[in-house]
Design a protein around this motif. Sequence first.
Motif, PDB file in Angstrom:
ATOM      1  N   ASP A  36      -0.917  -2.845   3.928  1.00 53.76           N
ATOM      2  CA  ASP A  36       0.179  -3.096   4.855  1.00 53.76           C
ATOM      3  C   ASP A  36       0.963  -1.830   5.189  1.00 53.76           C
ATOM      4  N   GLY A  37       0.426  -0.672   4.814  1.00 49.78           N
ATOM      5  CA  GLY A  37       1.031   0.592   5.232  1.00 49.78           C
ATOM      6  C   GLY A  37       2.187   1.083   4.391  1.00 49.78           C
ATOM      7  N   ASN A  38       2.388   0.504   3.214  1.00 50.00           N
ATOM      8  CA  ASN A  38       3.534   0.861   2.362  1.00 50.00           C
ATOM      9  C   ASN A  38       3.084   1.780   1.233  1.00 50.00           C
ATOM     10  N   LEU A  39       3.616   3.014   1.236  1.00 50.43           N
ATOM     11  CA  LEU A  39       3.306   3.972   0.178  1.00 50.43           C
ATOM     12  C   LEU A  39       4.517   4.208  -0.703  1.00 50.43           C
ATOM     13  N   HIS A  40       4.282   4.285  -1.999  1.00 54.33           N
ATOM     14  CA  HIS A  40       5.273   4.816  -2.933  1.00 54.33           C
ATOM     15  C   HIS A  40       4.868   6.266  -3.164  1.00 54.33           C
ATOM     16  N   TYR A  41       5.513   7.126  -2.396  1.00 58.39           N
ATOM     17  CA  TYR A  41       5.136   8.538  -2.334  1.00 58.39           C
ATOM     18  C   TYR A  41       6.120   9.318  -3.208  1.00 58.39           C
ATOM     19  N   ALA A  78      -3.631   8.517   5.939  1.00 60.48           N
ATOM     20  CA  ALA A  78      -4.375   9.639   5.351  1.00 60.48           C
ATOM     21  C   ALA A  78      -3.848  10.961   5.885  1.00 60.48           C
ATOM     22  N   GLU A  79      -3.580  11.022   7.175  1.00 61.61           N
ATOM     23  CA  GLU A  79      -3.052  12.224   7.795  1.00 61.61           C
ATOM     24  C   GLU A  79      -1.661  12.551   7.243  1.00 61.61           C
ATOM     25  N   PHE A  80      -0.838  11.517   7.066  1.00 61.71           N
ATOM     26  CA  PHE A  80       0.502  11.730   6.499  1.00 61.71           C
ATOM     27  C   PHE A  80       0.420  12.316   5.095  1.00 61.71           C
ATOM     28  N   ILE A  81      -0.419  11.740   4.238  1.00 63.51           N
ATOM     29  CA  ILE A  81      -0.538  12.226   2.863  1.00 63.51           C
ATOM     30  C   ILE A  81      -0.992  13.678   2.842  1.00 63.51           C
ATOM     31  N   SER A  82      -2.001  13.996   3.630  1.00 58.85           N
ATOM     32  CA  SER A  82      -2.531  15.361   3.654  1.00 58.85           C
ATOM     33  C   SER A  82      -1.476  16.359   4.125  1.00 58.85           C
ATOM     34  N   SER A 112     -11.116  10.101  -0.954  1.00 60.60           N
ATOM     35  CA  SER A 112      -9.875  10.472  -0.269  1.00 60.60           C
ATOM     36  C   SER A 112      -9.201   9.242   0.307  1.00 60.60           C
ATOM     37  N   PRO A 113      -7.922   9.357   0.691  1.00 57.02           N
ATOM     38  CA  PRO A 113      -7.269   8.253   1.395  1.00 57.02           C
ATOM     39  C   PRO A 113      -7.986   7.885   2.689  1.00 57.02           C
ATOM     40  N   GLU A 114      -8.580   8.870   3.362  1.00 59.06           N
ATOM     41  CA  GLU A 114      -9.331   8.570   4.590  1.00 59.06           C
ATOM     42  C   GLU A 114     -10.494   7.627   4.293  1.00 59.06           C
ATOM     43  N   LYS A 115     -11.198   7.856   3.190  1.00 60.54           N
ATOM     44  CA  LYS A 115     -12.287   6.949   2.796  1.00 60.54           C
ATOM     45  C   LYS A 115     -11.733   5.579   2.398  1.00 60.54           C
ATOM     46  N   ALA A 116     -10.537   5.558   1.796  1.00 61.09           N
ATOM     47  CA  ALA A 116      -9.922   4.279   1.461  1.00 61.09           C
ATOM     48  C   ALA A 116      -9.627   3.473   2.717  1.00 61.09           C
ATOM     49  N   LEU A 117      -9.185   4.141   3.785  1.00 59.71           N
ATOM     50  CA  LEU A 117      -8.934   3.444   5.047  1.00 59.71           C
ATOM     51  C   LEU A 117     -10.225   2.922   5.660  1.00 59.71           C
ATOM     52  N   ALA A 118     -11.297   3.690   5.528  1.00 55.65           N
ATOM     53  CA  ALA A 118     -12.592   3.214   6.016  1.00 55.65           C
ATOM     54  C   ALA A 118     -13.030   1.973   5.243  1.00 55.65           C
ATOM     55  N   LEU A 119     -12.769   1.966   3.937  1.00 63.45           N
ATOM     56  CA  LEU A 119     -13.096   0.792   3.126  1.00 63.45           C
ATOM     57  C   LEU A 119     -12.232  -0.403   3.532  1.00 63.45           C
ATOM     58  N   PRO A 126      11.818  12.765 -15.295  1.00 60.66           N
ATOM     59  CA  PRO A 126      12.488  12.632 -13.997  1.00 60.66           C
ATOM     60  C   PRO A 126      11.486  12.665 -12.847  1.00 60.66           C
ATOM     61  N   ASN A 127      11.785  11.894 -11.806  1.00 63.24           N
ATOM     62  CA  ASN A 127      10.921  11.867 -10.633  1.00 63.24           C
ATOM     63  C   ASN A 127      11.740  11.463  -9.425  1.00 63.24           C
ATOM     64  N   ILE A 128      11.216  11.739  -8.266  1.00 60.97           N
ATOM     65  CA  ILE A 128      11.890  11.403  -7.008  1.00 60.97           C
ATOM     66  C   ILE A 128      11.048  10.352  -6.298  1.00 60.97           C
ATOM     67  N   LYS A 129      11.641   9.191  -6.072  1.00 57.63           N
ATOM     68  CA  LYS A 129      10.895   8.073  -5.504  1.00 57.63           C
ATOM     69  C   LYS A 129      11.114   7.995  -3.994  1.00 57.63           C
ATOM     70  N   HIS A 130      10.042   7.689  -3.285  1.00 55.96           N
ATOM     71  CA  HIS A 130      10.113   7.455  -1.842  1.00 55.96           C
ATOM     72  C   HIS A 130       9.305   6.195  -1.532  1.00 55.96           C
ATOM     73  N   ASP A 131       9.996   5.209  -0.986  1.00 57.22           N
ATOM     74  CA  ASP A 131       9.384   3.938  -0.588  1.00 57.22           C
ATOM     75  C   ASP A 131       9.268   3.951   0.930  1.00 57.22           C
ATOM     76  N   VAL A 132       8.107   4.327   1.438  1.00 53.79           N
ATOM     77  CA  VAL A 132       7.971   4.566   2.874  1.00 53.79           C
ATOM     78  C   VAL A 132       6.853   3.704   3.461  1.00 53.79           C
ATOM     79  N   SER A 133       6.934   3.493   4.757  1.00 55.24           N
ATOM     80  CA  SER A 133       5.829   2.836   5.450  1.00 55.24           C
ATOM     81  C   SER A 133       5.387   3.716   6.612  1.00 55.24           C
ATOM     82  N   ILE A 134       4.096   3.713   6.843  1.00 47.88           N
ATOM     83  CA  ILE A 134       3.451   4.538   7.861  1.00 47.88           C
ATOM     84  C   ILE A 134       2.465   3.641   8.609  1.00 47.88           C
ATOM     85  N   PRO A 135       2.284   3.836   9.920  1.00 46.96           N
ATOM     86  CA  PRO A 135       1.192   3.104  10.573  1.00 46.96           C
ATOM     87  C   PRO A 135      -0.102   3.303   9.792  1.00 46.96           C
ATOM     88  N   ILE A 136      -0.799   2.216   9.507  1.00 46.67           N
ATOM     89  CA  ILE A 136      -1.953   2.281   8.607  1.00 46.67           C
ATOM     90  C   ILE A 136      -2.957   3.335   9.052  1.00 46.67           C
TER      91      ILE A 136
END
Length: 468
Positions: free
Chosen positions: A383-388, A356-360, A229-236, A342-352
């Motif tokens: 660096d907290g940047n997601l392409h969501y 995981a909480e944001f994605i969930s 999960s992203p939470e495990k990625a943050l732990a890593l 077709p897709n919808i792009k979002h270039d966002v940043s979140i406090p690191i």
Amino acid sequence: MSALIDRIRGIVGPAGLITTPGELAPYATDWRKRYFGKPLAVVRPASAAEVAQVVRACSDARAAVVPQGGNTGLCGAATPDASGSQIVLNLSRMNRVRGIDARNNTMTVEAGCVLANLQNAAKEAGRLLPLSLAAEGSCEIGGNLSTNAGGTAVLRYGSARELVLGLEVVLPSGEIWEGLRGLRKDNTGYDLKQLFIGAEGTLGVITAAVLKLFPLPKSRATAVVAVQSPEKALALLERALDACGERLTGFELFSEFCLSLVLKHFKDTAAPFPRRFPHYVLVELSDTQPGEGARIVVESMLEAALDEKTILDAAVAQSEGQARAFWSLREFISEAQAHEGPNIKHDVSIPISRIAEFISATDAELARAHPGVRMVTFGHLGDGNLHYNVSPPEGTAPDVFAMASAAISRLVHDSVARFGGSISAEHGLGQLKREEIRRYKSPLELELMLKIKRALDPYGIMNPGKVL
């Protein structure tokens, strides 16, 4: 406007002026083919002095100027409007490296230099220019600075803003600000260069820059790591920062769906493991010391993470070719998604700490509001940047999905705001998010930006309709 064109022709000569419709077309359309303009002319000056004279002529005529580099932007910031009255100021002819000072670890470059060429010039001098992004073979440094580009090395070296020591800028009045200082300490008042970095050409035209260089790495270690999960990625990430320190250069997250798209649309790629996992992290270390030090450190860190069940599996590249193959799994995601449809792009940043909480939470909201959408989640986790990004349910007609795009983006951006993030991490605002940002910035913040704009550009000629 014919008098303006004649005046500009006298400044740049026939080689620096394009007015025929067929030749204008490539400069009038953005990279994603979302915006289509109709410029009065494309002007291609060969020096800062010519830029200054052209801008002064446009100021006298109250004609709008749209600065443009490699035209690889994703938000329409370098595309003129359809009025037929705007001048596209393309800086690609200004492509000289004015000098490299290896002892000062700086290079002075013109705005039209292609980023990859600057990386190579630095390497030939035994130095590293760490700014690196997918479009580096065609994007130009002036555009990179005007959008405060990010890329894959921000974790260690910072974004474009942090790599600049000095600028040369043509102001909307046609004056040239000579700020090409190679100083790391200059505490003599306002840091003017920061006004123009990330301003997307709305305050002036960056014509040259002094960039920081770094020691050239002599060894690297690259690994793909499977996580639950992203939470495990943050732990890593936390473990990697503790164990690897400043050697940690890249830490990129991508989902199983991202990998499936790359494998589907790029037949020369291969899965990193015999079985598939929910998420993956690409980890890279670099070291100025030759030898196996970086590889030993990353292997030790990953072994400990495996013992603690933070990760599910890991593969460390055994050659430069395998390292490039691992990176391709991450770098091909955007193109693979484009091939998918077709897709919808979002270039966002979140406090690191909250990624995981944001994605969930946002995944769950989207699933409820738009059942069947497929999430293409990847980015620079370090660096907290997601392409969501959001792809439609399989079998959905493009026009049907397009009708939902505004609602989907609003849902995502509102979630970003709730988590204390930004709706533009590294792509800028341009035309695409010009109105959207008003929902998320305070009236005071917007008014301060407008006051700066009015002070520097009282006639509103610099890239109107972008950012503000």
